[in-house]
Write a protein that holds these residues in place. Structure first.
Motif, PDB file in Angstrom:
ATOM      1  N   HIS A 196      39.485  56.960  39.467  1.00  7.29           N
ATOM      2  CA  HIS A 196      39.821  55.645  40.008  1.00  7.29           C
ATOM      3  C   HIS A 196      40.660  54.883  38.997  1.00  7.29           C
ATOM      4  CE1 HIS A 196      36.005  56.541  42.144  1.00  7.29           C
ATOM      5  NE2 HIS A 196      36.737  56.151  43.156  1.00  7.29           N
ATOM      6  N   ALA A 197      41.632  54.157  39.489  1.00  3.21           N
ATOM      7  CA  ALA A 197      42.432  53.266  38.641  1.00  3.21           C
ATOM      8  C   ALA A 197      42.799  52.051  39.480  1.00  3.21           C
ATOM      9  CB  ALA A 197      43.681  53.972  38.133  1.00  3.21           C
ATOM     10  N   VAL A 198      43.006  50.946  38.802  1.00  5.43           N
ATOM     11  CA  VAL A 198      43.386  49.706  39.464  1.00  5.43           C
ATOM     12  C   VAL A 198      44.693  49.233  38.846  1.00  5.43           C
ATOM     13  CG1 VAL A 198      42.743  47.290  39.813  1.00  5.43           C
ATOM     14  CG2 VAL A 198      41.006  49.073  39.962  1.00  5.43           C
TER      15      VAL A 198
ATOM     16  N   ALA B 247      42.152  52.101  34.010  1.00  3.30           N
ATOM     17  CA  ALA B 247      41.762  53.439  34.434  1.00  3.30           C
ATOM     18  C   ALA B 247      40.332  53.786  34.048  1.00  3.30           C
ATOM     19  CB  ALA B 247      42.724  54.476  33.855  1.00  3.30           C
TER      20      ALA B 247
ATOM     21  N   CYS C  78      47.279  48.472  34.335  1.00  4.95           N
ATOM     22  CA  CYS C  78      46.499  49.438  35.094  1.00  4.95           C
ATOM     23  C   CYS C  78      45.209  49.742  34.355  1.00  4.95           C
ATOM     24  CB  CYS C  78      47.312  50.715  35.293  1.00  4.95           C
ATOM     25  SG  CYS C  78      46.498  51.932  36.312  1.00  4.95           S
TER      26      CYS C  78
ATOM     27  N   ALA D 234      43.215  42.839  41.221  1.00  5.18           N
ATOM     28  CA  ALA D 234      43.692  44.170  41.597  1.00  5.18           C
ATOM     29  C   ALA D 234      44.748  44.056  42.677  1.00  5.18           C
ATOM     30  CB  ALA D 234      42.532  45.028  42.094  1.00  5.18           C
TER      31      ALA D 234
ATOM     32  N   ALA E 297      38.068  49.186  35.697  1.00  2.53           N
ATOM     33  CA  ALA E 297      38.540  49.161  37.082  1.00  2.53           C
ATOM     34  C   ALA E 297      37.591  48.333  37.952  1.00  2.53           C
ATOM     35  CB  ALA E 297      38.672  50.582  37.627  1.00  2.53           C
TER      36      ALA E 297
ATOM     37  N   THR F 172      41.445  61.225  35.892  1.00  8.82           N
ATOM     38  CA  THR F 172      41.146  59.844  36.250  1.00  8.82           C
ATOM     39  C   THR F 172      40.874  59.792  37.740  1.00  8.82           C
ATOM     40  OG1 THR F 172      42.563  59.025  34.470  1.00  8.82           O
ATOM     41  CG2 THR F 172      42.059  57.484  36.248  1.00  8.82           C
TER      42      THR F 172
ATOM     43  N   LEU G 199      44.128  49.765  44.541  1.00  9.58           N
ATOM     44  CA  LEU G 199      43.077  50.658  44.060  1.00  9.58           C
ATOM     45  C   LEU G 199      43.559  52.079  44.292  1.00  9.58           C
ATOM     46  CD1 LEU G 199      40.254  51.524  43.119  1.00  9.58           C
ATOM     47  CD2 LEU G 199      39.449  51.110  45.472  1.00  9.58           C
TER      48      LEU G 199
ATOM     49  N   ARG H  73      38.025  44.582  37.206  1.00 15.08           N
ATOM     50  CA  ARG H  73      39.238  44.013  37.803  1.00 15.08           C
ATOM     51  C   ARG H  73      39.080  43.814  39.303  1.00 15.08           C
ATOM     52  NH1 ARG H  73      44.692  45.634  34.832  1.00 15.08           N
ATOM     53  NH2 ARG H  73      43.934  45.447  32.712  1.00 15.08           N
TER      54      ARG H  73
END
Length: 102
Positions: free
Chosen positions: A68-70, A8, A6, A22, A13, A66, A25, A16
């Motif tokens: 956005h994270a992928v 972050a 992941c 990814a 992000a 956080t 999302l 990725r």
């Protein structure tokens, strides 16, 4: 293990997403729509999950807020998606309905 699966940090992000690495999302419910749109443009076919606040995302990842994270493709992303869809039936993101697009 989470750090590998992941991303972050914003730069990680984005990288990725742009590289096609990814599976999901994640976007915070309290993030901006403009930020979501920018991330979505990098990978419009990646499922988007808007179900958790920035504090909740950061807490799950052992970080501060956080937005956005992928999550990398694979078993973790698939399991997270299934559970998030179930949770979305019970949560409200403030706009009237949780969002899980994919």
């Amino acid at each position: 293990v989470r750090a590998v699966r992941c991303g972050a940090r914003l730069g990680r992000a984005r990288a990725r997403l742009a590289a096609g690495k990814a599976g999901i999302l994640l976007a915070a419910t309290d993030g901006t729509f403009g930020g979501q749109a920018k991330m979505r443009r990098l990978a419009p076919d990646v499922p988007l999950l808007v179900l958790f606040s920035a504090a909740e995302l950061g807490g799950a990842l052992g970080r501060g807020r956080t937005v956005h994270a992928v999550v990398a493709p694979g078993g973790l992303a698939e399991a997270l998606w299934r559970q998030a869809i179930r949770l979305a039936a019970y949560r409200d993101n403030g706009s009237g309905a949780p969002r899980a697009e994919g």
